[in-house]
Structure formats: C-alpha cells, structure tokens
Design a protein around this motif. Structure first.
Motif, PDB file in Angstrom:
ATOM      1  N   GLY A 126       0.840  -1.215   0.000  1.00 44.12           N
ATOM      2  CA  GLY A 126       0.000   0.000   0.000  1.00 44.12           C
ATOM      3  C   GLY A 126       0.865   1.251   0.000  1.00 44.12           C
ATOM      4  N   PHE A 127       1.929   1.203   0.817  1.00 44.70           N
ATOM      5  CA  PHE A 127       2.852   2.341   0.858  1.00 44.70           C
ATOM      6  C   PHE A 127       3.533   2.519  -0.492  1.00 44.70           C
ATOM      7  N   ARG A 128       3.943   1.390  -1.125  1.00 48.14           N
ATOM      8  CA  ARG A 128       4.592   1.446  -2.425  1.00 48.14           C
ATOM      9  C   ARG A 128       3.616   1.993  -3.486  1.00 48.14           C
ATOM     10  N   ALA A 129       2.361   1.574  -3.481  1.00 46.65           N
ATOM     11  CA  ALA A 129       1.356   2.067  -4.430  1.00 46.65           C
ATOM     12  C   ALA A 129       1.136   3.566  -4.241  1.00 46.65           C
ATOM     13  N   ALA A 130       1.080   3.988  -2.987  1.00 44.73           N
ATOM     14  CA  ALA A 130       0.909   5.421  -2.705  1.00 44.73           C
ATOM     15  C   ALA A 130       2.125   6.201  -3.188  1.00 44.73           C
ATOM     16  N   LEU A 131       3.306   5.612  -2.991  1.00 45.21           N
ATOM     17  CA  LEU A 131       4.532   6.256  -3.439  1.00 45.21           C
ATOM     18  C   LEU A 131       4.561   6.354  -4.953  1.00 45.21           C
ATOM     19  N   TYR A 132       4.117   5.302  -5.674  1.00 46.05           N
ATOM     20  CA  TYR A 132       4.049   5.346  -7.136  1.00 46.05           C
ATOM     21  C   TYR A 132       3.032   6.394  -7.611  1.00 46.05           C
ATOM     22  N   ALA A 133       1.915   6.437  -6.929  1.00 45.00           N
ATOM     23  CA  ALA A 133       0.880   7.426  -7.289  1.00 45.00           C
ATOM     24  C   ALA A 133       1.422   8.836  -7.064  1.00 45.00           C
ATOM     25  N   LEU A 134       2.103   9.034  -5.963  1.00 44.77           N
ATOM     26  CA  LEU A 134       2.685  10.342  -5.664  1.00 44.77           C
ATOM     27  C   LEU A 134       3.776  10.688  -6.673  1.00 44.77           C
ATOM     28  N   ALA A 135       4.597   9.726  -7.066  1.00 43.43           N
ATOM     29  CA  ALA A 135       5.639   9.966  -8.066  1.00 43.43           C
ATOM     30  C   ALA A 135       4.998  10.278  -9.411  1.00 43.43           C
ATOM     31  N   GLY A 136       3.942   9.580  -9.781  1.00 40.97           N
ATOM     32  CA  GLY A 136       3.230   9.858 -11.031  1.00 40.97           C
ATOM     33  C   GLY A 136       2.631  11.257 -11.027  1.00 40.97           C
ATOM     34  N   ALA A 137       2.050  11.642  -9.916  1.00 38.34           N
ATOM     35  CA  ALA A 137       1.480  12.986  -9.798  1.00 38.34           C
ATOM     36  C   ALA A 137       2.585  14.036  -9.882  1.00 38.34           C
ATOM     37  N   ALA A 138       3.715  13.765  -9.269  1.00 34.72           N
ATOM     38  CA  ALA A 138       4.842  14.708  -9.313  1.00 34.72           C
ATOM     39  C   ALA A 138       5.369  14.847 -10.736  1.00 34.72           C
ATOM     40  N   VAL A 139       5.500  13.716 -11.446  1.00 30.57           N
ATOM     41  CA  VAL A 139       5.969  13.767 -12.846  1.00 30.57           C
ATOM     42  C   VAL A 139       4.968  14.531 -13.697  1.00 30.57           C
ATOM     43  N   THR A 140       3.686  14.258 -13.505  1.00 28.02           N
ATOM     44  CA  THR A 140       2.643  14.960 -14.263  1.00 28.02           C
ATOM     45  C   THR A 140       2.683  16.457 -13.966  1.00 28.02           C
ATOM     46  N   ALA A 141       2.790  16.828 -12.695  1.00 26.67           N
ATOM     47  CA  ALA A 141       2.829  18.250 -12.310  1.00 26.67           C
ATOM     48  C   ALA A 141       4.083  18.917 -12.879  1.00 26.67           C
ATOM     49  N   THR A 142       5.206  18.222 -12.829  1.00 29.46           N
ATOM     50  CA  THR A 142       6.442  18.777 -13.383  1.00 29.46           C
ATOM     51  C   THR A 142       6.325  18.961 -14.893  1.00 29.46           C
ATOM     52  N   PHE A 143       5.789  17.961 -15.574  1.00 23.79           N
ATOM     53  CA  PHE A 143       5.593  18.058 -17.024  1.00 23.79           C
ATOM     54  C   PHE A 143       4.663  19.233 -17.344  1.00 23.79           C
ATOM     55  N   TYR A 144       3.594  19.337 -16.597  1.00 21.28           N
ATOM     56  CA  TYR A 144       2.639  20.424 -16.822  1.00 21.28           C
ATOM     57  C   TYR A 144       3.320  21.778 -16.599  1.00 21.28           C
ATOM     58  N   ALA A 145       4.098  21.895 -15.519  1.00 24.15           N
ATOM     59  CA  ALA A 145       4.737  23.176 -15.183  1.00 24.15           C
ATOM     60  C   ALA A 145       5.857  23.526 -16.154  1.00 24.15           C
ATOM     61  N   LEU A 146       6.608  22.523 -16.624  1.00 22.99           N
ATOM     62  CA  LEU A 146       7.766  22.791 -17.474  1.00 22.99           C
ATOM     63  C   LEU A 146       7.439  22.815 -18.966  1.00 22.99           C
ATOM     64  N   VAL A 147       6.369  22.157 -19.399  1.00 21.78           N
ATOM     65  CA  VAL A 147       6.081  22.061 -20.827  1.00 21.78           C
ATOM     66  C   VAL A 147       4.768  22.757 -21.186  1.00 21.78           C
ATOM     67  N   ILE A 148       3.698  22.371 -20.559  1.00 27.02           N
ATOM     68  CA  ILE A 148       2.373  22.847 -20.960  1.00 27.02           C
ATOM     69  C   ILE A 148       2.186  24.334 -20.662  1.00 27.02           C
ATOM     70  N   ILE A 149       2.506  24.743 -19.464  1.00 24.09           N
ATOM     71  CA  ILE A 149       2.308  26.162 -19.096  1.00 24.09           C
ATOM     72  C   ILE A 149       3.131  27.090 -19.982  1.00 24.09           C
ATOM     73  N   PRO A 150       4.447  26.834 -20.236  1.00 21.15           N
ATOM     74  CA  PRO A 150       5.182  27.726 -21.148  1.00 21.15           C
ATOM     75  C   PRO A 150       4.599  27.767 -22.563  1.00 21.15           C
ATOM     76  N   ILE A 151       4.107  26.615 -23.057  1.00 20.90           N
ATOM     77  CA  ILE A 151       3.495  26.603 -24.389  1.00 20.90           C
ATOM     78  C   ILE A 151       2.257  27.492 -24.397  1.00 20.90           C
ATOM     79  N   GLU A 152       1.410  27.364 -23.376  1.00 22.38           N
ATOM     80  CA  GLU A 152       0.201  28.186 -23.288  1.00 22.38           C
ATOM     81  C   GLU A 152       0.557  29.668 -23.153  1.00 22.38           C
ATOM     82  N   ARG A 153       1.586  29.962 -22.357  1.00 24.52           N
ATOM     83  CA  ARG A 153       2.003  31.364 -22.205  1.00 24.52           C
ATOM     84  C   ARG A 153       2.496  31.929 -23.536  1.00 24.52           C
ATOM     85  N   ASN A 154       3.291  31.147 -24.260  1.00 19.12           N
ATOM     86  CA  ASN A 154       3.787  31.613 -25.565  1.00 19.12           C
ATOM     87  C   ASN A 154       2.638  31.840 -26.539  1.00 19.12           C
ATOM     88  N   ASP A 155       1.665  30.908 -26.544  1.00 13.65           N
ATOM     89  CA  ASP A 155       0.501  31.085 -27.408  1.00 13.65           C
ATOM     90  C   ASP A 155      -0.268  32.353 -27.035  1.00 13.65           C
TER      91      ASP A 155
END
Length: 119
Positions: free
Chosen positions: A6-35
């Motif tokens: 359960g701890f490992r699943a929560a850790l994977y979910a948290l890592a997935g959320a962190a990767v998604t948030a990082t991707f969103y902050a580093l890629v998606i937001i700058p693209i939207e700002r440039n547009d």
C-alpha cells in the motif's frame, strides 16, 4: 495487500502525480504562455495598425479642409485682382477719352517713361 505494498502504491501514485505536475509546469504552461503572448502581440499590432490608419484618415480630412480653404482664398484673391485690373483699364480708357475730347493726346511712350524713372 500489505502495508508495504500500500505504501509502495501510494509512493508510485505520488511519483506519477509529481511527474505529471512537473511536465505540466515545465512544458504545458510555457506553451500556453507563448501562445497567449503571440495572440496578444498580434492583437496589439492590429490595434496599432488600426490606430495609425485612423490617424492618417483624420490628418487627410484636416488637410483637405485646409486645401479647400486655400482654394477659396485663391479664387477670391484672383477675382479681386481681376476686378482691380478691370477698374484700372476702365480708368485708363476714361482718361484717354477725356484727353481725346479735349483735343489732346498722350504721346509718352515706354522710352520716355524709362527715362523719367531712371535715377
């Protein structure tokens, strides 16, 4: 499922959320700002071009008013000048008629006039 799994699943979910948030902050937001910036720049350029066209049109109208006023003034000046010339010619004709009626004539020519005007 054990606590460790359960701890490992929560850790994977948290890592997935962190990767998604990082991707969103580093890629998606700058693209939207440039547009958004590109759209703002295009809109600002269009607004500036429209303002410039309006200014040119106002200046053209003002220039046309000035041109019309000067044309009226020129027409009036030419009419006044033509009337002065006509009055002058009438005076000359009247004077010559008076001289002729009195039996006199003016025999002054351009050479005599130039000699009189010479300093």
């Amino acid at each position: 499922m054990t606590i460790l799994e359960g701890f490992r699943a929560a850790l994977y979910a948290l890592a997935g959320a962190a990767v998604t948030a990082t991707f969103y902050a580093l890629v998606i937001i700058p693209i939207e700002r440039n547009d958004a910036r590109r759209g703002y720049v295009a809109e600002a350029q269009a607004t500036a071009a429209e303002a410039k066209a309006d200014k040119i049109e106002r200046e053209r109208r003002a220039d046309q008013i000035v041109i019309d006023a000067y044309q009226v003034k020129l027409k009036n000046t030419r009419a006044a000048e033509a009337e002065k010339v006509e009055q002058h010619e009438t005076k000359i004709a009247d004077y010559e008629a008076k001289l002729k009626a009195a039996g006199r004539s003016c025999l002054v020519d351009d050479a005599d006039r130039n000699w009189l005007l010479k300093p």
